[in-house]
Design a protein around this motif. Sequence first.
Motif, PDB file in Angstrom:
ATOM      1  N   CYS A 180     -14.207 -12.264  -1.300  1.00  0.00           N
ATOM      2  CA  CYS A 180     -14.724 -11.699  -2.550  1.00  0.00           C
ATOM      3  C   CYS A 180     -14.377 -10.221  -2.664  1.00  0.00           C
ATOM      4  N   ILE A 196     -20.739 -18.351  -5.807  1.00  0.00           N
ATOM      5  CA  ILE A 196     -21.917 -19.198  -5.968  1.00  0.00           C
ATOM      6  C   ILE A 196     -22.062 -20.155  -4.794  1.00  0.00           C
ATOM      7  N   ILE A 231     -24.594 -15.551 -13.488  1.00  0.00           N
ATOM      8  CA  ILE A 231     -23.239 -15.022 -13.355  1.00  0.00           C
ATOM      9  C   ILE A 231     -22.610 -14.782 -14.725  1.00  0.00           C
ATOM     10  N   SER A 245     -24.792 -15.882  -5.581  1.00  0.00           N
ATOM     11  CA  SER A 245     -25.991 -16.499  -6.143  1.00  0.00           C
ATOM     12  C   SER A 245     -26.066 -17.975  -5.795  1.00  0.00           C
ATOM     13  N   GLN A 280     -15.525 -16.487 -14.643  1.00  0.00           N
ATOM     14  CA  GLN A 280     -16.754 -15.801 -14.242  1.00  0.00           C
ATOM     15  C   GLN A 280     -17.056 -16.009 -12.763  1.00  0.00           C
ATOM     16  N   ILE A 281     -16.823 -17.224 -12.269  1.00  0.00           N
ATOM     17  CA  ILE A 281     -17.052 -17.539 -10.858  1.00  0.00           C
ATOM     18  C   ILE A 281     -15.723 -17.457 -10.130  1.00  0.00           C
ATOM     19  N   THR A 324     -17.530  -6.816 -11.362  1.00  0.00           N
ATOM     20  CA  THR A 324     -18.262  -7.426 -10.253  1.00  0.00           C
ATOM     21  C   THR A 324     -17.710  -8.819  -9.978  1.00  0.00           C
ATOM     22  N   CYS A 345     -18.067 -12.474  -8.585  1.00  0.00           N
ATOM     23  CA  CYS A 345     -19.223 -13.361  -8.442  1.00  0.00           C
ATOM     24  C   CYS A 345     -18.848 -14.637  -7.691  1.00  0.00           C
ATOM     25  N   LEU A 387     -21.540 -10.255  -6.234  1.00  0.00           N
ATOM     26  CA  LEU A 387     -22.797 -10.981  -6.410  1.00  0.00           C
ATOM     27  C   LEU A 387     -22.630 -12.383  -5.841  1.00  0.00           C
ATOM     28  N   VAL A 423     -24.041 -11.506 -15.898  1.00  0.00           N
ATOM     29  CA  VAL A 423     -23.518 -10.386 -15.110  1.00  0.00           C
ATOM     30  C   VAL A 423     -22.062 -10.110 -15.472  1.00  0.00           C
ATOM     31  N   SER A 424     -21.290 -11.164 -15.721  1.00  0.00           N
ATOM     32  CA  SER A 424     -19.878 -10.988 -16.072  1.00  0.00           C
ATOM     33  C   SER A 424     -19.720 -10.224 -17.380  1.00  0.00           C
TER      34      SER A 424
END
Length: 417
Positions: free
Chosen positions: A158, A119, A105, A92, A137-138, A115, A117, A90, A108-109
């Motif tokens: 990623c 940014i 995020i 974003s 998370q990021i 997934t 993520c 993802l 989603v996490s």
Amino acid sequence: MQPEPDLAALFSGGGSSPSGTPSLPPGAKLAAMPTRPQGGRRRSLFVADDDPGILKVAEVLLGRFYEVTAFSSGEAALAAIEAGARPDVLLSDQRMGALSGTDLIAKVSELLPSTVCAIMTGYGEIREIITGISKGQIHLYISKPWQPGELVQMIRLCFQHRDLLQENRVASGEAEEQGDVLTEIRGDLTGVNRDFFLLHQKARATLIATARVLGTLLSGNGGHYHDNHADAVARISVAVADAIGYRGEARTEIELAALLHDIGKAELREEIRVADPETLRGAALSEYESHVARGVAMLQRINRFGRVWEIVSQHHEQGDGTGFPNRLPLRLILREAQIISLADAYHNLTSRLSPAEWAKRKAGIDLPRSLMDIAERQQQAAPWFATHAHLYDPIVYRAFLDVAASGKVPGFKMIVE
């Protein structure tokens, strides 16, 4: 594993429109690349941004390699995931309507831990991003305006990170199964030890990658250097550590501390963060110097960073007792901190932007550097180091000069008479 985009075969360059939206160079073409992994399914990439131009460029750039699904809001992307969509990656934007990128995020996490993520963001949003990174998370970050090749490379990283996470899960499961069997039969533990060694190595690589993202985040948003400050200081510090003989965990601690030495600046006001410390006085200088204590407090809350915080706490100390925050004499300053101090001083002297250059950078104007300009600033730095040798342990200082003279580290070349 998914075949990766060939960056060399992609167009280079590209630019940005006045609004900051990346644009493709005239006549740009993408290389023909395989787009399906062995299982036949194209890998899924979700892109959420309220700028139609960004979404279009992302689809054109990445659609040949991945199954790109574009969303004009965080809410729309979240709704698709809640309805059963399972993106591999993802990407974003941070600022877009009611649901920010970090909030999207975070949700989603929770729903899809597998997934990866990333940014996109601009100036002034460091604190929000760091919170997401510190929570795991990021995974990666890119600042606007970006060049097309930079975006392709980040998305490739990623997917590589997602592959690594999957391999870790498989290896962890295998190690657990083997551990259960070996506990019952009390057999040979060699296989399990090997698996855990590999897991440790991968965890170490992930930790360094996380530190690199945090350091890059500050360098990217601070923007007051010609190139990435944290990465440059880390490269120089590791080379000097190697020359002295640091190995294993001790070497890793130096690399992590170098990447994170300025992490406390995330809590400073921008005008203090980007200012030349030599120009600050009074309360402004005190605020600037507080970045060391702020950074130490951050790192102490993250157990995985071990004694890295101790190294960071001393990287602004000076051997004559005039450094900060504790005015330590040379005999009490860690050699590891002195290594980072030297690397930090070098990059400040050779790569820091002047006020005029900083104004251009903020206005989105490119600042190309000639080889002559780089060489000139490198040699202008030499007299400073010649007159400050007494501030450092002789072993550290000599190793620093030897590595500088060798020119083995890109961007690090200096002869001190």
